[in-house]
Design an enzyme around this catalytic site. Structure first.
Site, PDB file in Angstrom:
ATOM      1  N   SER A 220       0.373   1.282 -10.676  1.00 21.37           N
ATOM      2  CA  SER A 220       0.825  -0.093 -10.896  1.00 21.37           C
ATOM      3  C   SER A 220      -0.297  -0.934 -11.519  1.00 21.37           C
ATOM      4  CB  SER A 220       1.219  -0.659  -9.523  1.00 21.37           C
ATOM      5  OG  SER A 220       1.448  -2.024  -9.624  1.00 21.37           O
ATOM      6  N   GLY A 222       0.417  -4.222 -12.062  1.00 24.83           N
ATOM      7  CA  GLY A 222       0.902  -5.588 -11.795  1.00 24.83           C
ATOM      8  C   GLY A 222       1.749  -6.104 -12.946  1.00 24.83           C
ATOM      9  N   GLY A 225       2.533  -4.081 -16.180  1.00 26.69           N
ATOM     10  CA  GLY A 225       3.369  -2.871 -16.177  1.00 26.69           C
ATOM     11  C   GLY A 225       2.729  -1.755 -15.376  1.00 26.69           C
ATOM     12  N   GLY A 251       5.796  -4.319  -5.223  1.00 25.04           N
ATOM     13  CA  GLY A 251       5.507  -2.878  -5.131  1.00 25.04           C
ATOM     14  C   GLY A 251       6.545  -2.176  -4.283  1.00 25.04           C
ATOM     15  N   ASP A 252       6.954  -2.830  -3.207  1.00 25.02           N
ATOM     16  CA  ASP A 252       7.971  -2.240  -2.314  1.00 25.02           C
ATOM     17  C   ASP A 252       9.303  -2.120  -3.069  1.00 25.02           C
ATOM     18  OD1 ASP A 252       6.747  -4.588   0.194  1.00 25.02           O
ATOM     19  OD2 ASP A 252       5.866  -2.749  -0.578  1.00 25.02           O
TER      20      ASP A 252
HETATM   21  O1  TA6 Z   1       3.933  -5.508   0.326  1.00 24.32           O
HETATM   22  C1  TA6 Z   1       4.131  -6.729   1.012  1.00 24.32           C
HETATM   23  C2  TA6 Z   1       4.192  -6.464   2.511  1.00 24.32           C
HETATM   24  O2  TA6 Z   1       5.312  -5.693   2.826  1.00 24.32           O
HETATM   25  C3  TA6 Z   1       4.231  -7.758   3.264  1.00 24.32           C
HETATM   26  O3  TA6 Z   1       5.522  -8.206   3.274  1.00 24.32           O
HETATM   27  C4  TA6 Z   1       3.630  -7.382   4.618  1.00 24.32           C
HETATM   28  O4  TA6 Z   1       4.647  -6.905   5.482  1.00 24.32           O
HETATM   29  C5  TA6 Z   1       2.617  -6.311   4.216  1.00 24.32           C
HETATM   30  O5  TA6 Z   1       3.054  -5.752   2.982  1.00 24.32           O
HETATM   31  C6  TA6 Z   1       2.507  -5.197   5.233  1.00 24.32           C
HETATM   32  O6  TA6 Z   1       1.543  -4.297   4.687  1.00 24.32           O
HETATM   33  P1  TA6 Z   1       1.047  -3.039   5.531  1.00 24.32           P
HETATM   34  O7  TA6 Z   1       0.209  -2.267   4.544  1.00 24.32           O
HETATM   35  O8  TA6 Z   1       0.262  -3.561   6.721  1.00 24.32           O
HETATM   36  O9  TA6 Z   1       2.275  -2.273   5.974  1.00 24.32           O
END
Ligand code: TA6
Length: 308
Positions: A220, A222, A225, A251-252
């Site tokens: 990634s 950001g 791209g 990213g999720d």
């Molecule tokens: O990617 C964002 C996120 O999901 C936030 O919403 C927060 O929950 C964080 O990452 C959690 O990250 P971690 O690496 O501790 O699971």
């Protein structure tokens, strides 16, 4: 069936402030609480993309109860194990200059018997899962090789394991050959110990990751791209400029796009374009880990993919 694993879920508390001044009292202009933790963001986006999903991991206390309610609202199948500890909260503070400051709690310590109960549930879930998405940090009480151990079980069953974590957990996970990883540049530097100063450096590292037996790698970049490698080919993915509102969870969302595209049997270029469009569409929303499918389809038409 797609299954997501969130060992360390959280209530994501999203604050909008004009400015964040250390040592001063600031009243949030807007507060939004969502069922979060990377794997739950992935789960929600998979549902918003129109696929069914089973979510598993650990939940405890009143915070866990809040998340269980959100899962049923979203019709996400709940296979979480109830734990004695309290599920954590994570703060995402967005100021008017769009800077984002995140404060992530460690979460509860998982007991041995709670992990043993989860492993039993995982063995059952694996029987019906074609794709497993495991995202986020490991809570206290879980060994750093946990992802590595469960990847091996998934590989034996022929399920594609998509791993999105960082640090030692990622390093150990890679040794078990997950199907897909999505490191950003900092995570890539951390796991390889190499400096990265150009796209060429990234391409060399992708080759090394393929040599370890990982089929699909997306690095990634950001808003710039990403660079991907699959089946001996490398791709540079360019995303359109959008009005970013809240990049947290992009990213999720990209992982959710990969899972849905693989489940639907898309060809590799469509997998990369759909996942990149999903990650970009998330940044267009105020809510963390949320996409509007119309934006995903619109952005996908503007994604440019070049074979390198
Ligand atoms: O990617 C964002 C996120 O999901 C936030 O919403 C927060 O929950 C964080 O990452 C959690 O990250 P971690 O690496 O501790 O699971």
């Amino acid at each position: 069936m797609i299954t997501t694993i969130t060992f360390n879920p959280s209530i994501d508390k999203h604050y909008i402030l004009d400015d964040l001044i250390k040592g001063e009292v600031t009243r949030a202009k807007k507060v939004q609480n969502t069922a979060g933790g990377k794997g739950l963001n992935v789960s929600r986006v998979i549902r918003l993309l129109g696929e069914s999903v089973t979510a598993t991991g650990f939940l405890g206390g009143n915070s866990g109860g809040f998340i269980v309610d959100k899962l049923s609202e979203l019709k996400i199948n709940n296979r979480f194990i109830k734990v004695k500890g309290e599920t954590r909260s994570c703060l995402a503070i967005i100021t008017k200059d769009l800077a984002q400051t995140e404060i992530l709690e460690p979460g509860p310590t998982i007991q041995e018997d709670e992990m043993a109960e989860w492993v039993k549930a995982y063995d059952e879930i694996l029987e019906d899962s074609s794709i497993i998405c495991a995202s986020g940090s490991l809570p206290r009480g879980l060994s750093v090789s946990t992802y590595g151990e469960i990847i091996k079980k998934a590989n034996i069953k022929g399920a594609k394991f998509l791993l999105d974590t960082s640090g030692e957990a990622l390093k150990k996970g890679i040794e078990s050959k997950p199907y897909f990883i999505k490191p950003n540049i900092d995570e890539l530097k951390a796991i390889t110990g190499e400096s990265i100063n150009s796209d060429n450096d990234v391409l060399k590292i992708i080759d090394k990751i393929h040599d370890k037996g990982i089929k699909l790698v997306m690095v990634s970049l950001g808003a710039n791209g990403s660079i991907a490698g699959f089946n001996g080919k490398k791709y540079r993915i360019y995303v359109p400029k959008i009005k970013a509102v809240n990049p947290v969870g992009s990213g999720d969302s990209m992982v959710a796009g990969i899972a849905v595209a693989l489940e639907r049997g898309y060809n590799i270029e469509d997998v990369l374009a759909f996942a990149s469009a999903t990650g970009t569409a998330n940044a267009m929303e105020q809510q963390t880990g949320y996409v509007n499918i119309n934006n995903v389809n619109k952005v996908k038409e503007e994604i440019r993919i070049e074979l390198i």
